[in-house]
Structures are given as structure tokens and as C-alpha cells.
Design a protein around this motif. Structure first.
Motif, PDB file in Angstrom:
ATOM      1  N   ASP A  66       0.871  -1.171   0.000  1.00 57.68           N
ATOM      2  CA  ASP A  66       0.000   0.000   0.000  1.00 57.68           C
ATOM      3  C   ASP A  66       0.903   1.214   0.000  1.00 57.68           C
ATOM      4  O   ASP A  66       1.930   1.240   0.697  1.00 57.68           O
ATOM      5  CB  ASP A  66      -0.870   0.042   1.262  1.00 57.68           C
ATOM      6  CG  ASP A  66      -2.042  -0.913   1.215  1.00 57.68           C
ATOM      7  OD1 ASP A  66      -2.367  -1.417   0.123  1.00 57.68           O
ATOM      8  OD2 ASP A  66      -2.642  -1.145   2.281  1.00 57.68           O
TER       9      ASP A  66
ATOM     10  N   ASP B 215      -5.809   0.085   5.013  1.00 60.93           N
ATOM     11  CA  ASP B 215      -7.259   0.014   5.178  1.00 60.93           C
ATOM     12  C   ASP B 215      -7.599  -0.318   6.625  1.00 60.93           C
ATOM     13  O   ASP B 215      -8.497   0.278   7.220  1.00 60.93           O
ATOM     14  CB  ASP B 215      -7.855  -1.015   4.219  1.00 60.93           C
ATOM     15  CG  ASP B 215      -9.370  -0.974   4.217  1.00 60.93           C
ATOM     16  OD1 ASP B 215      -9.937   0.138   4.134  1.00 60.93           O
ATOM     17  OD2 ASP B 215      -9.987  -2.052   4.307  1.00 60.93           O
TER      18      ASP B 215
ATOM     19  N   ARG C 160      -6.898   6.670   4.720  1.00 54.79           N
ATOM     20  CA  ARG C 160      -7.529   6.876   3.410  1.00 54.79           C
ATOM     21  C   ARG C 160      -7.483   8.357   3.067  1.00 54.79           C
ATOM     22  O   ARG C 160      -7.109   9.167   3.909  1.00 54.79           O
ATOM     23  CB  ARG C 160      -8.950   6.347   3.409  1.00 54.79           C
ATOM     24  CG  ARG C 160      -9.838   6.879   4.504  1.00 54.79           C
ATOM     25  CD  ARG C 160     -11.183   6.166   4.614  1.00 54.79           C
ATOM     26  NE  ARG C 160     -11.081   4.728   4.725  1.00 54.79           N
ATOM     27  CZ  ARG C 160     -10.998   4.036   5.866  1.00 54.79           C
ATOM     28  NH1 ARG C 160     -11.010   4.676   7.014  1.00 54.79           N
ATOM     29  NH2 ARG C 160     -10.924   2.735   5.870  1.00 54.79           N
TER      30      ARG C 160
ATOM     31  N   THR D   6      -4.003  10.354  -1.371  1.00 54.69           N
ATOM     32  CA  THR D   6      -4.559   9.141  -1.966  1.00 54.69           C
ATOM     33  C   THR D   6      -3.785   7.933  -1.460  1.00 54.69           C
ATOM     34  O   THR D   6      -2.656   8.058  -1.008  1.00 54.69           O
ATOM     35  CB  THR D   6      -4.518   9.205  -3.511  1.00 54.69           C
ATOM     36  OG1 THR D   6      -5.240   8.106  -4.052  1.00 54.69           O
ATOM     37  CG2 THR D   6      -3.102   9.177  -4.037  1.00 54.69           C
TER      38      THR D   6
END
Length: 127
Positions: free
Chosen positions: A68, A108, A113, A80
């Protein structure tokens, strides 16, 4: 509002929104050219996250794991979050000043986020 960190360790604090508690994550800090270039190359896992600063793009060439990637602006607000498989080149993000990388799926779970605010906590020097 320039930030100056040194290569080393600290904690990434992801501030929860909507009444959610903050999450504290072990953090490696990579600010030197050498540390940023090495990043996660050659690793099979990562406990926590790694901060690359300054940075506005990343690649996953020669990486073994999907990751990620969170792009942060100068105020440490998440612009983002993307998941990247090995062998990919990420596009530069115009307003990004810092990048945080972690194992795929971790961000997540942390509530990291777009729009989230994070903080980098480092141990005090000296005393």
C-alpha cells in the motif's frame, strides 16, 4: 511548514475520523538518498510502515511483495492511497511531499484513506 526528520525509527499516528480512535504504527523513517533508494527492496515483510521523505512517487521494481502506498501533502494529510504489485511504476502526485509504504491491506485496517490526517512521532534526541 517544512519538516525535518532523520533516518531512523518512530511511530506513525493515524488520526481516526468520525470518532474513531487513533492508530499507532511502528515506523521506519527514510530521509537520506541512500535510505529512500533502498526502501523495501529485498524484503519479504514489513512490521508497520516506512516513510520516504521527500518523495512524490515510488516504484516496485525488484520488490517481492505488494504494498500500500499513501501520498501525503506538506500538512501530512493523505492525498490518496494505492495498492501496487511488484514491478510497477507509480505516477508522481503533484501535491505529494511524503510517501508512506506498508504491506498491502494494512492501511485500510488502520483507517488510512484520502483526507485522513497522520502524525510522525519520533523519540526525543539526547536525554
Amino acid at each position: 511548514m517544512g519538516r525535518r526528520w532523520r533516518d531512523g525509527r518512530g511511530e506513525l499516528v493515524v488520526h481516526g475520523g468520525d470518532g474513531q480512535p487513533s492508530v499507532r504504527v511502528p515506523l521506519e523513517i527514510a530521509t537520506s538518498y541512500r535510505a529512500r533508494t533502498k526502501g523495501l527492496l529485498g524484503r519479504d515483510a514489513l512490521d508497520g510502515a516506512i516513510l520516504l521523505s521527500p518523495a512524490n512517487s515510488v516504484h516496485t521494481f525488484r520488490m517481492r511483495i505488494p504494498i500500500d502506498v499513501a501520498y501525503l501533502d506538506r500538512d501530512l494529510r493523505v492525498l490518496t492511497v494505492r495498492t501496487m504489485r511488484p514491478g510497477r511504476l507509480g505516477m508522481p502526485r503533484l501535491r505529494a511531499r511524503h510517501v508512506v509504504e506498508a504491506m498491502a491491506g494494512a492501511m485500510d485496517a488502520w483507517g488510512m484513506r484520502a483526507g485522513a490526517r497522520v502524525e510522525v512521532a519520533v523519540p526525543a534526541e539526547g536525554g
